[in-house]
Design a protein around this motif. Structure first.
Motif, mmCIF file in Angstrom:
data_model
loop_
_atom_site.group_PDB
_atom_site.id
_atom_site.type_symbol
_atom_site.label_atom_id
_atom_site.label_comp_id
_atom_site.label_asym_id
_atom_site.label_seq_id
_atom_site.Cartn_x
_atom_site.Cartn_y
_atom_site.Cartn_z
ATOM 1 N N THR A 15 37.150 32.791 27.409
ATOM 2 C CA THR A 15 36.841 31.891 28.525
ATOM 3 C C THR A 15 37.268 32.433 29.879
ATOM 4 N N LYS A 22 40.420 23.905 31.610
ATOM 5 C CA LYS A 22 39.477 24.900 32.143
ATOM 6 C C LYS A 22 38.785 25.653 31.004
ATOM 7 N N GLU A 25 36.065 23.365 29.766
ATOM 8 C CA GLU A 25 34.972 23.400 30.742
ATOM 9 C C GLU A 25 34.133 24.666 30.567
ATOM 10 N N ALA A 26 34.789 25.800 30.403
ATOM 11 C CA ALA A 26 34.084 27.075 30.243
ATOM 12 C C ALA A 26 33.296 27.109 28.933
ATOM 13 N N ARG A 28 32.023 24.576 27.339
ATOM 14 C CA ARG A 28 30.850 23.701 27.504
ATOM 15 C C ARG A 28 29.756 24.410 28.291
ATOM 16 N N ARG A 29 30.138 25.097 29.371
ATOM 17 C CA ARG A 29 29.158 25.825 30.183
ATOM 18 C C ARG A 29 28.474 26.921 29.379
ATOM 19 N N MET A 30 29.231 27.574 28.480
ATOM 20 C CA MET A 30 28.686 28.658 27.667
ATOM 21 C C MET A 30 27.899 28.145 26.463
ATOM 22 N N GLY A 31 28.008 26.850 26.172
ATOM 23 C CA GLY A 31 27.293 26.289 25.029
ATOM 24 C C GLY A 31 27.908 26.657 23.691
#
Length: 68
Positions: A15, A22, A25-26, A28-31
């Motif tokens: 991440t 954090k 969050e990372a 989730r953004r990366m799927g």
């Protein structure tokens, strides 16, 4: 024998974040599929990252009233 889940240090490398919020969050953004344990830390199965079996990512619940 390899571990079933990524270690804390591997999550930091994946991440680029040290703070658990954090990291979440990372991820989730990366799927990347993960779950949060009782300590509030994200847990990622090694198979998800190494390209093994695909694990579906659950979408956040949304009431039907707000669905478009």
């Amino acid at each position: 024998m390899t571990e079933m889940f990524l270690s804390s240090s591997e999550l930091v490398v994946l991440t680029g974040r040290k703070i658990k919020a954090k990291q979440i969050e990372a991820l989730r953004r990366m799927g990347i599929a993960f779950f949060v344990n009782a300590a509030g830390r994200p847990v990622v199965a090694r198979l998800v990252v190494e390209g093994g079996k695909q694990v579906p990512v659950r979408q956040a619940w949304q009431p039907r009233v707000l669905a478009t």
